[in-house]
Scaffold this motif. Structure first.
Motif, mmCIF file in Angstrom:
data_model
loop_
_atom_site.group_PDB
_atom_site.id
_atom_site.type_symbol
_atom_site.label_atom_id
_atom_site.label_comp_id
_atom_site.label_asym_id
_atom_site.label_seq_id
_atom_site.Cartn_x
_atom_site.Cartn_y
_atom_site.Cartn_z
ATOM 1 N N LEU A 1 0.833 -1.200 0.000
ATOM 2 C CA LEU A 1 0.000 0.000 0.000
ATOM 3 C C LEU A 1 0.869 1.252 0.000
ATOM 4 N N SER A 2 0.580 2.157 -0.937
ATOM 5 C CA SER A 2 1.172 3.490 -0.897
ATOM 6 C C SER A 2 0.414 4.319 0.124
ATOM 7 N N ALA A 3 1.123 4.914 1.078
ATOM 8 C CA ALA A 3 0.467 5.664 2.150
ATOM 9 C C ALA A 3 -0.180 6.947 1.679
ATOM 10 N N TYR A 4 0.076 7.377 0.442
ATOM 11 C CA TYR A 4 -0.675 8.529 -0.063
ATOM 12 C C TYR A 4 -2.179 8.276 0.061
ATOM 13 N N THR A 5 -2.582 7.014 -0.120
ATOM 14 C CA THR A 5 -3.994 6.661 -0.018
ATOM 15 C C THR A 5 -4.519 6.903 1.392
ATOM 16 N N LEU A 6 -3.687 6.656 2.399
ATOM 17 C CA LEU A 6 -4.085 6.874 3.787
ATOM 18 C C LEU A 6 -4.020 8.341 4.190
ATOM 19 N N LEU A 7 -3.131 9.087 3.563
ATOM 20 C CA LEU A 7 -2.816 10.433 4.039
ATOM 21 C C LEU A 7 -3.781 11.502 3.540
ATOM 22 N N ASP A 8 -4.757 11.118 2.738
ATOM 23 C CA ASP A 8 -5.818 12.031 2.338
ATOM 24 C C ASP A 8 -7.144 11.455 2.799
ATOM 25 N N ASP B 1 -10.407 5.527 3.578
ATOM 26 C CA ASP B 1 -11.165 4.292 3.781
ATOM 27 C C ASP B 1 -10.686 3.190 2.840
ATOM 28 N N ALA B 2 -10.318 3.572 1.623
ATOM 29 C CA ALA B 2 -9.821 2.584 0.664
ATOM 30 C C ALA B 2 -8.501 1.983 1.141
ATOM 31 N N GLY B 3 -7.612 2.822 1.673
ATOM 32 C CA GLY B 3 -6.345 2.314 2.180
ATOM 33 C C GLY B 3 -6.521 1.407 3.379
ATOM 34 N N LEU B 4 -7.359 1.811 4.304
ATOM 35 C CA LEU B 4 -7.605 0.985 5.489
ATOM 36 C C LEU B 4 -8.268 -0.326 5.099
ATOM 37 N N ARG B 5 -9.179 -0.266 4.126
ATOM 38 C CA ARG B 5 -9.842 -1.494 3.691
ATOM 39 C C ARG B 5 -8.864 -2.425 3.002
#
Length: 300
Positions: free
Chosen positions: A137-144, A149-153
Motif C-alpha cells: 500500500l502506498s500511504a498517499y492513499t491513507l494520508l488524504d 477508507d480505501a487504504g484501510l480497507r
C-alpha cells in the motif's frame, strides 16, 4: 530463491510532467529544462518495477475518464501490470509536475481521481486476485481523508485473506500534518514498513537510522529506512540484528521514482526468500537504475 506469488499494489496512478532543470530555478523568468511526460504515481511506479522483475502484479487504483487515464492504464498493461483500475467519469486523472535538479526533486501535485478510490473497489479487486500472497500500500492513499477508507480497507482485506502486507510511508509533509501516532495506528502490525530519512524523523524522531527502525518496529514487524546515497537499513524486531547496505555509486540524472524502484526490488527479493541483506542489495540496485534515467518507470 523462489519467485513470489502475485503482489497486489494499491494506490495512486499519476501523469508525471518531469522537468530536469539545467540549473537553479530562476523565479519570475525562464529556466531551460529537459521535459518529459509519462506515467507516475507511487503505486503505479512500484507495480511497473515489480512486473519488470517477472513477478505477477495487480495494480488497484483510480484514474479519470479522460485520455490521460486511458493512456496511463494502457502503458501499465503494456508493461505487464494487471490493472484493476476504476475510471471515474468527470474527474481528471492525477497529475504531478516534477522539478528535478541537483539530485533533488520538488513536486507540485493534483491527485485528481486518486481521491475517488473507494473501499468497495479495493475490496472487489483484492477478492479477484486469489493467487495473491502480498499486498503493498502506498500511504498517499491513507494520508488524504478522501481515499483513507480505501487504504484501510486494503490492509484489512489483506489480513482477512492471509496476505502479508507492506506500506510505503510516502511523504514527510502529510505525515507531519496527520501526526506520527495517528499514522502508526493506521499501519499497526504490517509486515514491512518502508520510510525514507525524512519520514523516519517525522515518525520516530531525530535518532540514528537503526534506532529509528527499532522505535518503528513497535508498530511494524520489519522496518526499512531508506537513506538515499547513504544506503539503507533493515531492522527486524526491537532487539534484532540490524542489516545495512551501502548505496550504489552512479551518475544521478533524475531521482523521480527511485524509492518506488527500491520498494519493488526489496519486495520481490524478500518475498522470494532472500535474506534482509540480499533484499536490500537488490533494492539499492534497482534504485540506482532508476536514478540513472529520466522518469519514474523501468527503462525500456
Amino acid at each position: 530463491m523462489t519467485r513470489p506469488t502475485r503482489v497486489v499494489v494499491v494506490g495512486d496512478v499519476i501523469t508525471d510532467v518531469v522537468a530536469v532543470l539545467s540549473g537553479p530555478l530562476a523565479a519570475g523568468t525562464d529556466t531551460a529544462a529537459e521535459i518529459t511526460l509519462g506515467g507516475g504515481g507511487q503505486a503505479a511506479n512500484t507495480a511497473a518495477w515489480v512486473a519488470a522483475q517477472g513477478v505477477a502484479v495487480t495494480l488497484v487504483g483510480a484514474v479519470g475518464g479522460d485520455d490521460a487515464g486511458r493512456d496511463r492504464v494502457a502503458e501499465l498493461t503494456r508493461a505487464g501490470v494487471d490493472c484493476a483500475v476504476e475510471r471515474v467519469p468527470g474527474v481528471p486523472t492525477g497529475t504531478v509536475i516534477v522539478l528535478a535538479a541537483d539530485g533533488e526533486r520538488t513536486m507540485v501535485t493534483s491527485r485528481g481521481a486518486n481521491l475517488r478510490l473507494s473501499a468497495e473497489h479495493v475490496e472487489k479487486a483484492v477478492a479477484a486476485a486469489p493467487d495473491a500472497g502480498h499486498l503493498h500500500l502506498s500511504a498517499y492513499t491513507l494520508l488524504d481523508a478522501s481515499s483513507r477508507d480505501a487504504g484501510l480497507r486494503a490492509l484489512a482485506a489483506a489480513r482477512e485473506r492471509g496476505l502479508t502486507t507492506s506500506v510505503d510511508a510516502a511523504s514527510a509533509a502529510p505525515l507531519r500534518r496527520e501526526g506520527a501516532q495517528t499514522f502508526l495506528g493506521w499501519v499497526r502490525d504490517v509486515d514491512l514498513l518502508l520510510v525514507n530519512a525524512d519520514e523516519a524523523t517525522v515518525l520516530a524522531g531525530g535518532l540514528d537510522p537503526a534506532a529509528q527502525g527499532r522505535v518503528l518496529s513497535a508498530t511494524a514487524r520489519r522496518v526499512v529506512v531508506k537513506r538515499g546515497a547513504a544506503g539503507a537499513v533493515w531492522v527486524e524486531g526491537r532487539t534484532a540484528t540490524v542489516s545495512v547496505v551501502a548505496a550504489r555509486r552512479v551518475a544521478v540524472v533524475d531521482v523521480t521514482g527511485a524509492g518506488d524502484a527500491f520498494a519493488a526490488g526489496l519486495l520481490t527479493a524478500w518475498l522470494g526468500g532472500a535474506t534482509p541483506t540480499a533484499a536490500l542489495d537488490r533494492a539499492t540496485e534497482l534504485g540506482a537504475l532508476a536514478v540513472s534515467s529520466v522518469g519514474a518507470r523501468p527503462p525500456a
